[in-house]
Structures are given as C-alpha cells and as structure tokens.
Scaffold this active site. Structure first.
Site: not given
Length: 285
Positions: A122, A143, A155, A194
């Site tokens: 992540s 991800h 992702e 993130n």
C-alpha cells in the site's frame, strides 16, 4: 476464460484472504500461501469470517456461490508447491520492505519463468523491490483496498522496467474479477487512493496525539461536517492497527514514530487490532 487461469496469493491476512475470495468468486482457482500451519489455520478462520461479511453485504442468496468460491481456494505452507502452477502471484505479506524483498528472492527461485508477480503493497514503490524478483519486466503493483467487494478499485502501477503488455494483462485481470482498474502512469508512493487517504489519517492521528480531541470526537466531527459515512478512526480500524503501526514504524518522521508508539502501547499490546480482532478504537463484538 480469464487472463490468468491459476493465481497464488502470498499471505493469509485480511487482504490476502479477501483477494483470494474475490478471485475465486470469478471462477479462478487460488492457492493461499503462508509460512506455518498456525498461520494457515488462522487464514482459514479469517476466510470464513470474510465470507460472512461478504454475505452480510450481498445477501444469503449468494451463499451457494460463495461456498463454491471457497471450494476453489486451497492453502499451503510449501512455497514451491504453492506457486508451481501459478501464472499470477499476488503478494500480500506484511508492509516491511526487507520482508517483501526476502519473499521475492525466495519466490524467484521456485516460480515458473513466465509467472507474473504483483505486490499489493500500500505504500512501498515496486521499484524498491523489483531487483529481488528476478523478472523486472513481469513485476508490478496491484493494490486492493480493504473490503475488496465494496471498495472495488484495483490500482495498477508498474516500474520503468515493467513490460506494457504485462501491465495491461494485470489491468484486464482486475476487471475480470469485478474490480475497477486504476491505471497509474508513473510510480507514486501510496498510489492515488493512499496519497489522498494517508495525509487525512495522519492529521486525525495528530489531533489525538496532541490531546486536541479523542478519536470518537474526531470521527463525529468529520461525519457531521462532511456527510461521510465513517470517520478516520473507523477507517483505521478497518485498515487494521497492525498495518497502521507497520507503516508508521517505517517512517523516520518523529510524528509517525510517536503514532507507532501510541498504537503499540494503547492498542496492539492489548490485542486490539481493529475490526479483525473485534476491537480497536471501537468495539465490534
């Protein structure tokens, strides 16, 4: 017929078992690898709980399909056997760079030469791992967000060495298993999701560490002020406090180190890991 016909997931944690279930739900056999029989036993139990969460969202009518998906998932503690037939390996081991590099060094020795490797990291850049994989052209990041079937973005982020055709195969695979592929055009720590989420969570942590407000007050303020369904500390519980601790511990920033120490002493040392353990900032039992 899907892009990849046999998938291995490394790591029987929360995300690993969710990725396995999401993949198996779309007809693909999955092997979940972990390092010990105890870890595998915990993974089986975790998977059963995740199935119940999934059915709680989609309804009991989907139980036969969920049971069929679980039947496509097997567990293994022997890495060579776990990846012997895999054409895609998705790595979901703890968020520590050296741990991941060690895993890939072992994986490179036993996986078939044409197997594609994807990290679910992540926060770490795939370029920090790629030389350990032995196949930089067939390695990239894929991800998933927690509660894969709800937060269904995947992702996809390669390095300068990732073969564009491999990148597109992985993006297509993500779509085939019910995800919305998010294609990143260059490496970015934290990807898109993130990069937006982590500063938000950091700001919330800072308010608590400085004694400005308690977690419940911060969450209430955010929900009322923005109309969001959950606040940052509810998100922390879903992400998992062990994951949050690992990420904070890896940062050299004093604030991150203070947050890691706080999570350790106030939560982890007391077995409070978030939703996965039934208690974190909130109780779930």
């Amino acid at each position: 017929m899907t892009t990849f016909s046999a998938v291995t997931v490394l790591g029987a944690g929360v995300l690993g078992t969710q990725i396995a279930l999401q993949t198996a739900r779309h007809g693909i056999p999955v092997v979940v690898y972990d390092i010990s029989e105890d870890a595998v036993a915990a993974g089986r139990e975790r998977l059963a709980g995740i199935v119940e969460q999934y059915l709680g969202d989609v309804g009991e009518d989907e139980r036969p399909a969920a049971d069929a998906a679980v039947a496509r998932i097997s567990f293994a503690t022997d890495l060579a056997r776990a990846v012997a037939d895999a054409d895609l390996v998705v790595e979901a081991v703890p968020e520590r760079l050296e741990t991941k590099r060690e895993v890939y060094a072992r994986l490179a020795e036993v996986a078939p030469a044409d197997t594609v490797f994807a990290t679910n990291s992540s926060t770490l850049l795939p370029s920090a791992i790629t030389d350990a994989t032995g196949r930089p052209d067939r390695f990239l990041a894929l991800h998933f967000a927690n509660h894969v079937w709800r937060q269904n973005t995947a992702e996809v982020m390669g390095t300068e060495q990732t073969d564009p055709a491999v990148f597109e195969r992985v993006a297509t695979f993500a779509e085939e298993i019910g995800m919305v592929p998010i294609r990143l055009h260059k490496e970015q720590p934290g990807y898109v999701l993130n990069s937006l989420l982590v500063p938000f969570l950091d700001a919330a942590a800072g308010l608590v560490l400085r004694g400005v407000a308690d977690p419940e007050t911060v969450d209430t303020t955010w929900r009322i002020g923005t109309g969001a369904p959950v606040g940052p500390f509810q998100i922390y519980d879903v992400v998992g406090l062990r994951t949050a601790h690992a990420i904070a511990s890896a940062s050299p920033e004093p604030g991150a180190q203070a947050w890691a120490a706080y999570l350790q002493s106030e939560y982890l040392d007391h077995g409070k890991y978030g939703v996965e353990s039934g208690e974190g900032f909130y109780r779930y039992r």
